[in-house]
Enzyme design. Sequence first.
Site, short mmCIF file in Angstrom:
data_model
loop_
_atom_site.label_atom_id
_atom_site.label_comp_id
_atom_site.label_asym_id
_atom_site.label_seq_id
_atom_site.Cartn_x
_atom_site.Cartn_y
_atom_site.Cartn_z
N ASP A 292 0.87 -1.17 0.00
CA ASP A 292 0.00 0.00 0.00
C ASP A 292 0.92 1.24 0.00
O ASP A 292 2.15 1.14 0.06
CB ASP A 292 -0.99 -0.03 1.17
CG ASP A 292 -2.23 0.85 0.90
OD1 ASP A 292 -2.16 1.71 0.01
OD2 ASP A 292 -3.24 0.68 1.59
C1 BGC Z 1 -5.26 3.04 0.30
C2 BGC Z 1 -5.55 1.98 -0.73
C3 BGC Z 1 -5.46 2.56 -2.12
C4 BGC Z 1 -4.10 3.20 -2.30
C5 BGC Z 1 -3.87 3.76 -3.70
C6 BGC Z 1 -4.01 3.86 -0.02
O1 BGC Z 1 -3.87 4.95 0.79
O2 BGC Z 1 -5.13 2.45 1.57
O3 BGC Z 1 -6.80 1.38 -0.49
O4 BGC Z 1 -5.69 1.57 -3.09
O5 BGC Z 1 -3.96 4.25 -1.36
O6 BGC Z 1 -4.58 4.92 -3.90
#
Ligand code: BGC
Length: 731
Positions: A292
Amino acid sequence: MKPSETDNDNAIAAQVKQLIAQMTLEEKVGQMVQIDFSVIGDTNPAHQACPIDRAKLDNAINHYHVGSILNTPHTPDNKAQSVATWCKITEEVRRAAAQSRLKIPVIYGIDAIHGATYSQGATLFPQAISMAATFNPKLSEQEGEITAREIRVSGLPWNFSPVMDIGRQPLWPRLWETYGEDVHLASTLGAAFIKGHQGDDFSAPDKAATCLKHFVGYSFPINGKDRTPAWISERMLREYFLPSFEAGIKAGSPTIMINSSEVDGIPGHANHHYLTTILRDEMGFKGFTVSDWEDIIRLYTRDKMAASPREAVKIAVMAGVDMSMVPLDFSFYDLLLDLAKAGEVPMTRIDEAVSRILTVKVQTGLFKPDHQPLPAENNFATPAAQAINLQAAHEAIILAKNDHAVLPLQKSAKVLVTGPTANLLSALNGGWTITWQGDNESLYPKDKLTVLAALQQKSPGNITYVPGSGFDSEIDIANAVSAAKNQDVILLCLGEKPYTETMGNIDNLDLPAAQTKLAQALLATGKPVVLLMLGGRPRIITPIAEQAAGVVLGFLPGMEGGRAIADVLLGDYNPNGKLPITYPRHPNGITLYDYKPIESLDSNSYKPLYPFGHGLSYTSFATSGLAVAKPKIKMGESVDVTVNVKNTGKLAGQETVLLYLQDLAASVTRPNKQLKAFKKVPLAAGESQQLRFTLTPHDLSFIGVDLKRVVEAGEFEVKVGDEAVKFAVVE
Ligand code: BGC
């Protein structure tokens, strides 16, 4: 002859092997890097039509060999782009990759959370919590189908969705991104979404790859705040949090995003046991894992687990992270290159990660010379897609209380509409709508209807609107009270403003004081009040709900939510949504529906305001004749269950029949009941139907003393409605 799946797999493996053999270490490490759009973006407002800085893109692709890019452009404010802009962006990226030494395509990932979030004018569905309220897997499949098509129109082949986390912590600001508290419901709806999104072959022009997230345990922070520790025992993990991911893998999702937080003191990105032993060795996942946002460096900066950024990279890659959402620089590339050269991360591990990434790129069709965006015509925000979205919104609305049939309202009723969620599209949609937080109302489409606008359109001349209060502040409560005097009924629209992730952290499920004050003032008028709740979490409404004549729970029903709610309120649609979570009565009363017998000894145990599965209709239904095909089955056998469901009222409607099971004696304590199957059926007034379910050995199993799934001989009880029937499993 169509090549068999194995022939196809072998051909892909050979293609990947051949590529790996030609790649330099630098090219391999680059494949494991995912950067944010801002790294290649051009912020010059004059270049908005295609805001890519060619020199930066060239540097990313030819110097750092990046494997992936994510996110919407940061010009000017990280918002949805037109399909035309997207096509230019993705074409530019495709062309740059095609001109690189080995012509390895970049896989562009996007958060298309309830439809194509970042494409202007996309079909934006109810959020997952509301999709779950439909209890309709077919609609989830159609949402997947439409979402895949609408991102492929922009040349985007990879969606960071669905969220397969189980929503068992109502404070958590991403509860609404889940399919609720139940494992079976979430697994069923998530798998259906993947089926629609990917079909049998996600290299098809109208299909796209999905990404299960966030593996695993992210949704259960002990203090309810986003990205804070969960303490989940291995048994609990296997019982509640792994099965939905297993279902997603079985449905064919080729990528998995990792839990940003930590479980049992081990950050998700450092958890070799989860990412390798369980995910690969046990669950047999063959695709690639992606970190993430910034979460590898956080093993150093936040978690104080690694002593340096370099060690953070080593820990994460060796734990099983294949691709790093770095995403704002190339630090991961430099550090991993250094680690590989020093032999601290073995080439076998890098080859493994890169092979997985390349395999998914081939499977996604990115190497096909004709891999182009799907034409927008007939594929983007079509009338058919809008109609399915409206159906989803209709089926998502939950009628929780309807004293003296206050609803549906008479068409001629004079209605005061008030409260902070009455006139905002953002309150119907929540986070991940046009922008990350979804809170920029000015960017919302002008042709979609808020609850107020939909009511005004359906019942012209009968609707009076007074804002009353904002989310957190009073506006004109006294005006609302005096306006109520001339009305037949008050529609009190309360709830939450949009949010996601840490921005949505709260300390308490109570409603903000301004909203409570508005409610109290209006209830005191003596006029019948219908409470409409919108938002991502079950905010505590007990004193208001007890006095209100009607309660409608909308959660986040999406762009067609205003129309759907107006249809329900005015009787043009018979509601059938059911709660996919337990709606608590008190802020700390968060016992869930599948509580253990020990939790029911205290008379305060499971007394939520509304239980899981609750949802009324304008007609009535009854189930009867619950029966099992055999009173005894042998270990390893399945058993059929039948039950009749009847529409006992005067109106056609749809009913979801929920089948629960309890293991009556087991070596590990079992829940009082667990949902094992459900069926939604349309029934005309007076019509009845017999439903048949099959309970498999897997349905009878649980995680045993030795942490392995087991079925134990003994009695089981099947529960549907007010009836219960037993059967036994014998050795
Ligand atoms: C979130 C994810 C998301 C990613 C990309 C993160 O902050 O936890 O769910 O897919 O950002 O935008």
